[in-house]
Design a protein around this motif. Sequence first.
Motif, PDB file in Angstrom:
ATOM      1  N   VAL A  70     -10.686  37.778   9.997  1.00 22.99           N
ATOM      2  CA  VAL A  70     -10.704  37.340   8.590  1.00 22.99           C
ATOM      3  C   VAL A  70     -11.444  38.345   7.702  1.00 22.99           C
ATOM      4  N   GLU A 118     -13.788  32.391  -0.746  1.00 22.07           N
ATOM      5  CA  GLU A 118     -13.251  33.763  -0.814  1.00 22.07           C
ATOM      6  C   GLU A 118     -12.910  34.302   0.572  1.00 22.07           C
ATOM      7  N   GLU A 131      -9.812  31.663   2.278  1.00 15.73           N
ATOM      8  CA  GLU A 131      -8.421  31.849   1.813  1.00 15.73           C
ATOM      9  C   GLU A 131      -7.766  33.071   2.441  1.00 15.73           C
ATOM     10  N   ARG A 132      -8.592  33.921   3.100  1.00 19.37           N
ATOM     11  CA  ARG A 132      -8.038  35.093   3.802  1.00 19.37           C
ATOM     12  C   ARG A 132      -7.686  34.775   5.258  1.00 19.37           C
TER      13      ARG A 132
END
Length: 388
Positions: free
Chosen positions: A194, A249, A252-253
């Motif tokens: 991630v 932040e 969401e990856r």
Amino acid sequence: MRTQVIIIGGGPSGLLLSQLLNRAGVATVVLERQSRDYVLQRIRAGVLERGTVQLLHDAGAGARMAAEGHPHHGCYLTQDQHLFRVDFTERCGHAVMVYGQTEVTRDLYDAQDAIGATHIHGVQNVTLHDLKTTAPSVTFEKDGMQHRINADFVAGCDGFHGVSRASIPEGDRCEYEKVYPFGWLGVLSRTPPVMDELVYANHPRGFALASMRNETLSRYYIQVPLTNRVEDWSDDAFWAELRARLPQEVAERLITGPSIEKSIAPLRSFVSEPMRWGQLFLCGDAAHIVPPTGAKGLNLAASDVKYLSDGLIAHYAGDDSGIDGYSDRALRRVWKAMRFSWSVTTMMHRFPDQSPYDQRMQQVELDMLATSTAARQVFAENYTGHDF
Ligand code: APR
Ligand code: PHB
């Protein structure tokens, strides 16, 4: 059968010790309870300190690590939605190497094969004899036959549940233990990591860690109650909980996928003193266990092996100062790593009995790390490892 050093345990400690001793002309026999395949299927941590990297090169087992390992110059920590980075290289001039312990073990087995080291797998009922004499021996069963090996020394590299530590009379052992009231549920997935570096997350729902093995293999952990079982956690439930504990932040990856390994490990801090009793020397998990939070387990095994191999090689050259000083020297480094592993575990996890005051202390600890150069330097020095 006779040899100079009998090594009990064919995990990282035993293999690295065998490799360093044989390369210096000291004869060994490694006795391992499991098959090589079983040992090689174990999934463990994957962060190597510079001392461990150097020792693997010294042992002639560092080439693949150099080619496939990933130097990391920092890591991220998060507190709820706030993400910040500790730059190891900027703060202390050192980095770590991300390279799975499974790969280290594989490289050590390959290096051992290349020099024709002696391993006996599938041993049972290993028993240590006459450790307080200059003629210790080890008996064991293999394929229904009883065997005895005579030696000068015995190295107990057989992990926390091994026979070596238990061969020291209780009255001669001083044990220190702290058992944590939670475990880590770990998932290995063939998905891209991630983030580019590790992410340690403190969240009201519990600790989470985003780690990796390489660009296509990720390793994730979430803190779970000790009552949880692996079958309680579907992949979807795991990914949802991990996302909930990471800052948005980062979450969401996250690219998810099927777990290729899933397991729950308990957390404990443990030290058994001394690490020598007569002609028996304890190395690695046989002598000490750290919670994985600080990624110290393999690195402490490596520093133990460095001190013991140097001492045994010197013994056969007529100098006993290394083996006589082994336990004190190893324990000095062990306790530093114990402190760091305990402090990061305490800072990052939710404890069932945690008071609001305790939670504020965690927040302040993390705020200090986020805002104080000095605090980040201490963290970086400990995370990248003290000199061997
Ligand atoms: N006889 C022979 N072999 C044994 C016995 C026994 N009675 N008991 C245990 N063993 C073997 C185990 O099968 C294992 O392969 O000893 C080996 C011990 O290996 P580890 O438990 O991996 O311990 P160590 O080599 O010290 O490596 C420490 O491994 O578990 C991780 O987190 C730990 O990273 C650290 C590293
Ligand atoms: C891992 O990659 O398995 C790992 C990394 C860092 C830790 C613990 C585990 O602190």
